[in-house]
Structures are given as C-alpha cells and as structure tokens.
Scaffold this motif. Structure first.
Motif, PDB file in Angstrom:
ATOM      1  N   CYS A   1       0.851  -1.179   0.000  1.00 53.95           N
ATOM      2  CA  CYS A   1       0.000   0.000   0.000  1.00 53.95           C
ATOM      3  C   CYS A   1       0.900   1.247   0.000  1.00 53.95           C
TER       4      CYS A   1
ATOM      5  N   ASP B   1       0.496   3.900   1.592  1.00 52.99           N
ATOM      6  CA  ASP B   1       0.438   4.608   2.866  1.00 52.99           C
ATOM      7  C   ASP B   1       1.837   5.080   3.297  1.00 52.99           C
TER       8      ASP B   1
ATOM      9  N   GLY C   1      -3.988   0.824  -1.367  1.00 55.57           N
ATOM     10  CA  GLY C   1      -4.722  -0.431  -1.197  1.00 55.57           C
ATOM     11  C   GLY C   1      -4.078  -1.609  -1.908  1.00 55.57           C
TER      12      GLY C   1
ATOM     13  N   HIS D   1      -1.903  -3.273   5.645  1.00 57.56           N
ATOM     14  CA  HIS D   1      -1.746  -2.776   7.020  1.00 57.56           C
ATOM     15  C   HIS D   1      -3.100  -2.448   7.642  1.00 57.56           C
TER      16      HIS D   1
ATOM     17  N   CYS E   1      -6.289   0.701   6.904  1.00 59.33           N
ATOM     18  CA  CYS E   1      -5.979   1.091   5.524  1.00 59.33           C
ATOM     19  C   CYS E   1      -7.085   1.996   4.965  1.00 59.33           C
ATOM     20  N   GLY E   2      -6.689   3.197   4.524  1.00 60.38           N
ATOM     21  CA  GLY E   2      -7.663   4.160   4.022  1.00 60.38           C
ATOM     22  C   GLY E   2      -8.369   3.693   2.768  1.00 60.38           C
TER      23      GLY E   2
HETATM   24 ZN   LIG Z   1      -3.376   1.399   2.983  1.00 59.69          ZN
END
Ligand SMILES: [Zn+2]
Length: 245
Positions: free
Chosen positions: A71, A73, A96, A124, A127-128
């Motif tokens: 991801c 992030d 993602g 993780h 996760c957004g």
């Molecule tokens: Zn994420």
C-alpha cells in the motif's frame, strides 16, 4: 539472474556479494525480511546497504531479493520497516495494494528478468483504501475521479470478507491481502509458473502501524511462511489449484 553483477575484479562489487542480503531462494529471502523487520520493531536497525560504497557497487546491476507489492500509505515505507537498503527490494506501491496491469508487469519483470525469488503483498491496519471501499459499499456511492478505480479494485475483497463473516476493518484488511495474493497468481501465468517451478513464492503480510510488526496472512505455495494459501487449502501446493479456489 541475467543482469551483470559479478563484475570480476572490482573490489567494490566484491564487497557487496558478501552482504547477508543476497538470499537466492524464497525461504532465505523471507527469513531475511523477517529478521530486518524484527530489528526495526526492536529499535535496533542496522541500515544495511545504504552507504556510498554500496551505492556505487550496485550501479551496474540490481539483484533485489524481494518484490514488495505494498500500500502507498506513507507509514509503510518498505526499506525502513524491513531494515534494508539500496538494491535489496523491488517496490511497487499503490493505494490499497491493488494489482492492475502495470503492477503485474512490474512484478513479472522482477521475477523473470531480475530473478527475484519472493513476492510480498504488504497491507496494514486502518488502511484508508479499504475504508473508502467500505464506505462506498455502505452508502452506495462511488468516489469521483480515478479514486473509483482503487475502490472498485478493493470491492471484491469486501464481498469475500462478508461471505466469510468478517466484519471488523482489520479483519477485512487481512482478507484483502489474501485476495491480492490470489489475484497476482490468477492474473499472472508468468508468476504462477515461477511459483510452480519453485523459483518464487508469494506471501501476503499484514503490518501493524503502531507496533511496526508484520505477520504472514496467506501464501502460495500453501505452507510457505507456515500459512495457508489464500483459499485456505493447506494441502494444495499447486498454485493453479490454489488460485482456482
Ligand atoms: Zn493502505
């Protein structure tokens, strides 16, 4: 394997080959990653392969021992959380950890051209991208712009989690990681063939933001890293069969 790296006679290059970071097969590569993450978790990183000498030594060719499909992030920087350096990890990151054509092509390049023996799907908690997909499904509204492509790529994992009775967000994340492992194998016959030949393994790992630790969630072949295949068929070692679950 096809890239130049021996460069006979170059002292600098010679030095790089004695690094502890040249695991040539899946099990050694996985152990190296786990060891690096343990150093990171313990607050005792060694920051290997980050010096000027190593930078010069790897300029002529790369032999990364793991592909990280992670991801995007900002808290999930691969070389930091696995305590690695230049030339160690071939990193592909999307929000993602979605696996579209460019991601698949990048993985295939690393596995076939560079001979990288391990592919890690790295997700993780919190996760957004997964949260955005969950909100989209709950409200029946799609996000605007290209963010919709991210959400659409995560939605099958939401449906799978629902079918399995998984409702908490971090449980859904783990399902999405396993789903991504399966997608890589399903969508890339090239990768599936490398796995079937024993040259490569694919393992999904879940990272905890606060603790900094990773743990394996699913793997192909089944049993690698002591976890099941994404479909949960522990006796299956045939990636094609695992992908068909
Ligand atoms: Zn994420």
């Amino acid at each position: 394997m096809s890239q130049t790296g021996s460069s006979g006679g170059q002292p600098g290059s010679q030095r790089t080959t004695d690094r502890e970071s040249a695991p040539g097969e899946p099990t050694r590569a996985y152990a190296e990653l786990v060891a690096g993450n343990r150093r990171f978790v313990d607050g005792a990183p060694r920051h290997p392969n980050q010096d000027a000498g190593h930078r010069a030594a790897v300029a002529d060719g790369q032999h990364p021992f793991a592909v990280i499909v992670g991801c995007s992030d900002s808290r999930l920087a691969a070389e930091i959380i696995f305590d690695r350096g230049l030339g160690d990890l071939f990193v592909v990151r999307t929000a993602g950890h979605t696996a579209g054509p460019e991601v698949l092509g990048s993985v295939e390049y690393a596995v076939t051209v560079l001979g990288t023996p391990l592919v890690v799907v790295l997700g993780h908690d919190s996760c957004g991208a997964v949260q955005a997909a969950r909100e989209s499904a709950a409200t029946g509204t799609a996000p605007s712009g290209h963010l919709r492509a991210v959400v659409d790529a995560v939605l099958p994992s939401l449906r799978r989690a629902e079918a399995q009775g998984v409702t908490d967000i971090d449980g859904i994340v783990d399902v999405h990681i396993a789903q991504t492992v399966e997608t890589l194998i399903e969508q890339s016959p090239v990768l599936a063939d490398q796995v079937a030949r024993g040259r490569c393994a694919v393992v999904g790992m879940s990272y905890r933001l606060a603790a900094g630790a990773v743990r394996p969630v699913a793997a192909v072949p089944a049993g690698f890293a002591s976890v099941d295949a994404p479909g949960g068929s522990p006796e299956s070692t045939d990636p094609a069969a695992a992908a068909a679950v």
